[in-house]
Design an enzyme around this catalytic site. Structure first.
Site, PDB file in Angstrom:
ATOM      1  N   TRP A  83      49.278  18.433  85.582  1.00 33.94           N
ATOM      2  CA  TRP A  83      47.708  18.605  84.976  1.00 33.94           C
ATOM      3  C   TRP A  83      48.181  20.537  85.382  1.00 33.94           C
ATOM      4  O   TRP A  83      48.240  21.069  86.267  1.00 33.94           O
ATOM      5  CB  TRP A  83      46.094  18.523  85.808  1.00 33.94           C
ATOM      6  CG  TRP A  83      45.389  19.029  85.436  1.00 33.94           C
ATOM      7  CD1 TRP A  83      44.668  20.269  86.098  1.00 33.94           C
ATOM      8  CD2 TRP A  83      43.523  18.343  84.364  1.00 33.94           C
ATOM      9  NE1 TRP A  83      43.814  20.985  85.437  1.00 33.94           N
ATOM     10  CE2 TRP A  83      42.614  19.776  84.515  1.00 33.94           C
ATOM     11  CE3 TRP A  83      44.022  17.593  83.711  1.00 33.94           C
ATOM     12  CZ2 TRP A  83      42.050  20.016  83.427  1.00 33.94           C
ATOM     13  CZ3 TRP A  83      42.935  18.227  82.871  1.00 33.94           C
ATOM     14  CH2 TRP A  83      41.576  18.802  82.994  1.00 33.94           C
TER      15      TRP A  83
ATOM     16  N   ASP B  81      43.483  26.746  82.703  1.00 38.63           N
ATOM     17  CA  ASP B  81      43.329  27.289  82.021  1.00 38.63           C
ATOM     18  C   ASP B  81      44.427  28.335  81.964  1.00 38.63           C
ATOM     19  O   ASP B  81      45.600  28.347  82.744  1.00 38.63           O
ATOM     20  CB  ASP B  81      42.240  28.480  82.222  1.00 38.63           C
ATOM     21  CG  ASP B  81      41.160  28.221  82.388  1.00 38.63           C
ATOM     22  OD1 ASP B  81      40.677  27.164  82.336  1.00 38.63           O
ATOM     23  OD2 ASP B  81      40.793  28.757  83.356  1.00 38.63           O
TER      24      ASP B  81
ATOM     25  N   PHE C 241      42.273  29.659  91.754  1.00 37.44           N
ATOM     26  CA  PHE C 241      42.124  29.612  90.417  1.00 37.44           C
ATOM     27  C   PHE C 241      41.929  30.644  89.703  1.00 37.44           C
ATOM     28  O   PHE C 241      42.764  31.719  89.851  1.00 37.44           O
ATOM     29  CB  PHE C 241      40.197  29.556  90.659  1.00 37.44           C
ATOM     30  CG  PHE C 241      39.680  28.592  91.185  1.00 37.44           C
ATOM     31  CD1 PHE C 241      39.813  27.659  91.515  1.00 37.44           C
ATOM     32  CD2 PHE C 241      38.329  28.313  90.678  1.00 37.44           C
ATOM     33  CE1 PHE C 241      39.266  25.780  92.385  1.00 37.44           C
ATOM     34  CE2 PHE C 241      37.629  26.658  91.166  1.00 37.44           C
ATOM     35  CZ  PHE C 241      37.946  25.752  91.695  1.00 37.44           C
TER      36      PHE C 241
ATOM     37  N   TRP D 158      37.378  20.177  78.336  1.00 38.80           N
ATOM     38  CA  TRP D 158      36.959  19.535  80.322  1.00 38.80           C
ATOM     39  C   TRP D 158      36.210  18.143  79.403  1.00 38.80           C
ATOM     40  O   TRP D 158      36.490  17.614  80.299  1.00 38.80           O
ATOM     41  CB  TRP D 158      35.414  20.485  80.761  1.00 38.80           C
ATOM     42  CG  TRP D 158      36.450  21.618  81.269  1.00 38.80           C
ATOM     43  CD1 TRP D 158      36.541  23.226  81.432  1.00 38.80           C
ATOM     44  CD2 TRP D 158      37.217  21.306  82.704  1.00 38.80           C
ATOM     45  NE1 TRP D 158      37.038  23.487  81.999  1.00 38.80           N
ATOM     46  CE2 TRP D 158      37.629  22.512  83.109  1.00 38.80           C
ATOM     47  CE3 TRP D 158      37.604  20.036  83.321  1.00 38.80           C
ATOM     48  CZ2 TRP D 158      38.415  23.143  84.197  1.00 38.80           C
ATOM     49  CZ3 TRP D 158      39.114  20.688  84.327  1.00 38.80           C
ATOM     50  CH2 TRP D 158      39.032  21.908  84.947  1.00 38.80           C
TER      51      TRP D 158
END
Ligand code: FRU
Length: 494
Positions: free
Chosen positions: A40, A43, A102, A308
């Site tokens: 996966w 961003d 992140f 999303w």
């Protein structure tokens, strides 16, 4: 100063991706768009220049096609079209980022490639409960291997104004001006909605909070993710990705949205004054854009080309997620314009063009077909009410781009694109009324349809997973529609 050698978690990810990405059927992946090596991606991160190459990192979970503990995947290019896959750059392997590395950004400084990202870690509260807190971290590297600073985290949420969230504080975008580094970071204020915090540092390690430069005030969604802040064509631009947006006319859709704010910036007082607010892209699959500036001064934006709430990756794929074509940005009359990077033109092959083709009913032009194309359709004027263009078609499937002159709306509809889930399939936007005159540039790369309207005034980006042999294009006119069409195949030799 830096931690030594790669962690077990990073080595595991690198071995995994090396082993499994080779098993992906040849030709299954897009040709000129960055996509997940395996597993996966979301961003784009760390979009930057390092040693004359453009680097792109991304949120990455190699072990499955759903979001999981975030790593940073890595690719690089010299021309934004032909990309090279590099080994994963970061893994969640330190106490301060053990729940995930992140989103973030990158710059080059004194010959080193600096990554700034959000670490996520669980912290115990006074009452014994656990909270997933977000803090900012730095890693330094050579374009392949990165070491996290021993002094991480470099920014914690206690620097934020009173009442700001400790859980929603993420996605630093870093830049340098003179001898000072700046970063804008998404945060959530006491009113529960988004705010963009500005920080500065002289050495990348000690950071100071300067100001909240923009605030959502519960007007455009709630939390604002992935900010970017830059000067362009004499204006200042702030890009944000609001979560939990409420639909507003045809401008903003519900859920995760994207938005640009154009205004002025008074640097001494760090005062941003917004003048315009609008959607960045009106399609079904566009989120979390990030930009870089090239050495010839072009501002280039890339975004995650997926949504999303509606990701529709076929279940038999071992990879999920891709990026948009990098786009050159401009501000014209206060609006954000975007067009594919000019480097794409170097890959044009088999160009075919038709001038002044009048269409009333369906028309197929034998050579105008394909799934890796850059096609421009121009209608100069019209005595018509609507036209439609079916792309990625065969006897069973197609995706529809349609223009309604009375309503001044452009619609993208993938209902018949072989979509096997009950998911969102249609989006519509207003375009400028030019009494029938309209120009559409359609860039397709197997599963993506990126539509640029009127030389980049608006964009509409969506995914389709139609079988790749569905490559027909059919034009339909209601009334007499006079088309100029030019189509190039995009060929990237290995
Ligand atoms: C945006 C986002 C970021 C976060 C990342 C996590 O899509 O939610 O705010 O850093 O994804 O993967």
């Amino acid at each position: 100063m830096h931690e030594k050698k790669n962690s077990v978690a990073l080595e595991k990810a690198r071995t995994y991706e090396e082993t499994y990405q080779n098993l992906i059927p040849k030709g299954q992946k897009p040709t000129f768009h960055v996509c997940a090596p395996i597993g996966w991606i979301n961003d784009p991160n760390g979009f930057s220049i390092y040693k004359e190459e453009y680097h792109l990192f991304y949120q990455y979970y190699p072990y499955g096609t759903k979001w999981g503990p975030m790593h940073w995947g890595h690719s690089k290019t010299r021309d934004f079209i032909r990309w090279e896959q590099l080994p994963a750059a970061l893994a969640p392997d330190s106490a301060y980022d053990i729940q995930g590395c992140f989103s973030g950004s990158a710059i080059t400084h004194e010959g080193e490639h600096i990554l700034m990202y959000t670490g996520v870690r669980e912290e115990e509260q006074e009452d014994g409960s656990k909270l997933c807190c977000q803090i900012q971290c730095i890693a330094v590297g050579d374009g392949v291997n990165y070491e996290k600073l021993m002094c991480n985290p470099v920014i914690k949420s206690d620097l934020l104004p009173e009442g700001s969230s400790r859980e929603d504080f993420r996605d630093p975008k870093i830049w340098r001006e003179g001898d000072t580094f700046y970063a804008v970071i998404g945060s959530r204020s006491a009113d529960n909605s988004g705010q963009i915090a500005l920080f500065s540092s002289k050495d990348l390690k000690e950071w100071e909070f300067l100001k909240i430069i923009e605030q959502c005030n519960n007007k455009y969604g709630l939390m604002w993710e992935c900010p970017d802040f830059f000067e362009l064509d004499g204006k200042q631009v702030l890009l944000v990705s609001p979560q939990d947006m409420l639909a507003e006319g045809l401008e903003f859709h519900s859920g995760n949205c994207t938005m640009y704010l154009v205004g002025t910036y008074e640097k001494m007082g760090h005062h941003f004054l917004r003048e315009e607010v609008a959607a960045i892209d009106y399609g079904l699959d566009f989120y979390a854009p990030q930009t870089l500036e090239t050495s010839d001064g072009r501002r280039i934006m890339i975004a995650w080309m997926q949504s999303w709430d509606n990701h529709i990756t076929p279940h038999e794929f071992a990879w999920s997620g891709m990026m948009t074509i990098p786009r050159e940005l401009h501000i014209i009359n206060g609006r954000l314009y975007q067009l594919p990077v000019r480097e794409l033109e170097q890959y044009y092959h088999n160009t075919v063009s038709y001038e002044g083709v009048t269409v009333n009913g369906p028309l197929e032009l034998g050579k105008v077909r394909g799934r890796e194309i850059d096609m421009t359709i121009e209608v100069e004027e019209g005595y018509y009410s609507r036209f439609r263009i079916h792309v990625a078609g065969n006897d069973k499937y197609n995706s529809l781009i349609s223009y309604n002159l009375d309503a001044n709306t452009l619609t993208f509809d993938r209902n018949y694109s072989e979509l096997r889930r009950d998911t969102l399939y249609k989006r519509k936007m207003y375009v400028r009324n030019q009494e029938g005159k309209i120009k559409l540039r359609v860039v397709m790369d197997k599963y993506s349809v990126e539509i640029f309207v009127n030389d980049g005034e608006q964009a509409m980006t969506s995914l389709i997973y139609t079988s790749l042999d569905a490559d027909r294009i059919v034009f339909y006119g209601e009334g007499n529609v006079k088309f100029n069409i030019i189509k190039h195949d995009i060929v990237v030799e290995e």
